[in-house]
Design a protein around this motif. Structure first.
Motif, PDB file in Angstrom:
ATOM      1  N   SER A  95     -15.501 -22.504 -11.983  1.00  0.00           N
ATOM      2  CA  SER A  95     -14.093 -22.334 -12.356  1.00  0.00           C
ATOM      3  C   SER A  95     -13.250 -23.522 -11.891  1.00  0.00           C
ATOM      4  O   SER A  95     -12.336 -23.963 -12.600  1.00  0.00           O
ATOM      5  N   PHE A 192     -25.443 -21.220 -19.533  1.00  0.00           N
ATOM      6  CA  PHE A 192     -26.439 -20.217 -19.928  1.00  0.00           C
ATOM      7  C   PHE A 192     -27.834 -20.800 -20.159  1.00  0.00           C
ATOM      8  O   PHE A 192     -28.805 -20.074 -20.108  1.00  0.00           O
ATOM      9  N   THR A 213     -23.688 -22.181  -9.777  1.00  0.00           N
ATOM     10  CA  THR A 213     -23.951 -20.854  -9.195  1.00  0.00           C
ATOM     11  C   THR A 213     -25.111 -20.159  -9.912  1.00  0.00           C
ATOM     12  O   THR A 213     -25.782 -19.317  -9.318  1.00  0.00           O
ATOM     13  N   LYS A 214     -25.349 -20.518 -11.186  1.00  0.00           N
ATOM     14  CA  LYS A 214     -26.317 -19.796 -12.013  1.00  0.00           C
ATOM     15  C   LYS A 214     -27.682 -20.512 -11.987  1.00  0.00           C
ATOM     16  O   LYS A 214     -28.277 -20.623 -10.941  1.00  0.00           O
ATOM     17  N   LEU A 223     -22.125 -20.890  -4.523  1.00  0.00           N
ATOM     18  CA  LEU A 223     -21.058 -20.943  -5.535  1.00  0.00           C
ATOM     19  C   LEU A 223     -20.710 -22.422  -5.717  1.00  0.00           C
ATOM     20  O   LEU A 223     -20.325 -23.088  -4.746  1.00  0.00           O
ATOM     21  N   LEU A 345     -25.698 -14.307 -12.970  1.00  0.00           N
ATOM     22  CA  LEU A 345     -26.882 -14.520 -13.808  1.00  0.00           C
ATOM     23  C   LEU A 345     -27.604 -15.767 -13.331  1.00  0.00           C
ATOM     24  O   LEU A 345     -27.098 -16.507 -12.488  1.00  0.00           O
TER      25      LEU A 345
HETATM   26  C1  LIG Z   1     -20.582 -19.498 -18.696  1.00  0.00           C
HETATM   27  C2  LIG Z   1     -19.837 -19.559 -17.391  1.00  0.00           C
HETATM   28  N1  LIG Z   1     -19.024 -20.591 -17.159  1.00  0.00           N
HETATM   29  C3  LIG Z   1     -18.314 -20.691 -15.998  1.00  0.00           C
HETATM   30  C4  LIG Z   1     -18.416 -19.718 -15.025  1.00  0.00           C
HETATM   31  C5  LIG Z   1     -17.587 -19.843 -13.767  1.00  0.00           C
HETATM   32  O1  LIG Z   1     -18.413 -20.255 -12.717  1.00  0.00           O
HETATM   33  P1  LIG Z   1     -18.167 -19.873 -11.171  1.00  0.00           P
HETATM   34  O2  LIG Z   1     -18.401 -18.395 -11.037  1.00  0.00           O
HETATM   35  O3  LIG Z   1     -19.175 -20.715 -10.462  1.00  0.00           O
HETATM   36  O4  LIG Z   1     -16.764 -20.227 -10.852  1.00  0.00           O
HETATM   37  C6  LIG Z   1     -19.250 -18.634 -15.229  1.00  0.00           C
HETATM   38  C7  LIG Z   1     -19.365 -17.570 -14.213  1.00  0.00           C
HETATM   39  O5  LIG Z   1     -19.952 -16.535 -14.440  1.00  0.00           O
HETATM   40  C8  LIG Z   1     -19.993 -18.547 -16.445  1.00  0.00           C
HETATM   41  O6  LIG Z   1     -20.803 -17.510 -16.699  1.00  0.00           O
END
Ligand SMILES: Cc1ncc(COP(=O)(O)O)c(C=O)c1O
Length: 405
Positions: A95, A192, A213-214, A223, A345
């Motif tokens: 974010s 994704f 984070t994913k 994070l 995820l």
């Molecule tokens: C596709 C996607 N973009 C951006 C974000 C934001 O990332 P963060 O949670 O690391 O701030 C997310 C969070 O789930 C996400 O799924």
């Protein structure tokens, strides 16, 4: 006998090279041996400040950790190599990455975005960007109507492909061609799929962003966010904001995310294999209305996946509509035993959630449903457990959902 000279340890260059393939880059890019100790794994550089011998003459390359830090530098080098980018900049979250890119736009700028973006991105676009004079238009079919949505003030097009949580795809090249005719930058959120499956810069995007984070970290314990790109001008603007805003990750998080990244190719392949098995089983179940998975032949944009994804892989994410409405979706998520009911995820462990009631609850219902996020939609993140166990877990949970004891 002469003592071994510990100051002169041969450290072969670890710079990424286009001749190396993804797995080799994942393990070696941005991973120099320590020139003093020979340590193969970098140490965690926790110092916030770095000594100077004279005013303005730091001992090494570093002065203050917000501006740059060895662990962040190494992570950024590795990620740039994996996205075939010249530069990468890390941020304290996905974010914060989005926010920093949007803040690089002048007041009065206009952005076009795909409709079904991550809920937090939608929230930033509609509730925060407006406050500094940036407006956003959402499009449910960006390849078709991007040309008609462009205004003189349009500076950025924001794509998420696959989208969260409906797994719709966007042909990046088709949008970039039109955007570039108007001098507009294209950003792709590649969270994704991860760079192992898709490298948006190679399809014409100007900036690729991730929630680290994913998949990139991959172990649900960091994070972090990152942006990668090729333009020196973007590097100047965004690295200035990275330091000026200060939404940067800590050294330990960079070290952890870099460790996670070294196995990205193994995890992404396994998660894709598992998601294909789960999606195929769901598609054959009488309790399922529809399955969204770009790895299936039935996906309405399968041709885009074949063109844009490595070996046409579908990634580890899928979603499906279960018969019985929201109550059934929630029951299903309570009935799984290996899949944990949780947001997020891309970790090694499999997760399930109900986007309409969880990650996307903040988006008004009519807008959500227009983007395909119905109350009965379940989002699945397949981890790297054994695929047969995941399929069995899903099928038993579906039976328990329709025939509760
Ligand atoms: C596709 C996607 N973009 C951006 C974000 C934001 O990332 P963060 O949670 O690391 O701030 C997310 C969070 O789930 C996400 O799924």
């Amino acid at each position: 006998m002469t003592a071994p000279d510990h100051d002169v340890i041969d450290t072969p260059p670890r710079a990424p090279s286009p001749v190396h393939k993804f797995g080799t880059l994942a393990v070696h890019a941005g991973s120099p041996h320590d020139p003093v100790t020979g340590a193969v794994i970098e140490s965690i550089s926790l110092s916030t400040t770095f000594a100077q011998t004279e005013v303005g003459k730091p001992v090494g390359a570093y002065e203050y950790t917000r501006s740059s830090n060895p662990n962040r530098d190494n992570f950024e080098k590795a990620l740039a190599a994996l996205e075939s980018a010249r530069y990468a900049l890390a941020f304290s979250s996905g974010s914060a990455t989005t926010a920093t890119i949007l803040q690089s736009l002048a007041s009065g700028s206009h952005v076009i975005s795909v409709s079904d973006v991550y809920g937090g991105t939608h929230r930033y676009f509609t509730k925060v960007a407006k406050a500094h004079g940036v407006s956003v238009t959402f499009s449910p079919s960006i390849e078709i109507d991007v040309a008609t949505l462009i205004k003189p003030a349009t500076k950025l097009i924001w794509i998420e492909t696959p989208s969260n949580p409906t797994l719709s795809l966007v042909d990046i090249r088709a949008v970039a061609r039109i955007a570039h005719d108007h001098g507009i930058l294209v950003v792709v959120d590649n969270t994704f799929l991860s760079p192992y499956i898709q490298q948006p810069l190679l399809h014409g995007a100007d900036i690729v962003v991730h929630s680290v984070t994913k998949y990139i970290n991959g172990h649900s314990d960091v994070l972090m966010g990152v942006a990668a790109f090729n333009s020196p001008d973007l590097h100047e603007r965004l690295s200035f904001l990275q330091n000026a805003i200060g939404a940067v990750p800590g050294a330990f998080d960079c070290w952890l995310a870099h460790r996670g990244l070294k196995t990205l190719h193994l995890r992404a392949r396994e998660a894709s294999k598992n998601a294909t098995m789960v999606a195929t089983a769901l598609e054959q179940s009488p309790h399922v209305i529809a399955v969204n998975y770009p790895g299936l032949a039935s996906h309405h944009q399968r041709s885009v996946a074949i063109k844009q994804h490595r070996s046409g892989l579908g990634g580890g994410m899928l979603s499906f509509r279960v018969r019985g409405g929201q109550a059934a979706a929630e029951r299903f998520c309570r009935e799984t035993r290996i899949f944990t009911l949780a947001e997020s995820l891309g970790g090694v462990e499999s997760l399930v959630e109900v986007p309409g009631a969880m990650t996307h609850a903040g988006i008004p219902k009519d807008q959500r449903e227009a983007a395909g996020v119905f109350d009965d939609l379940v989002r699945v993140s397949c981890g790297v457990e054994d695929g047969e166990d995941l399929v069995a877990d899903v099928l038993v949970a579906l039976e328990r959902t329709v025939n509760p004891k």
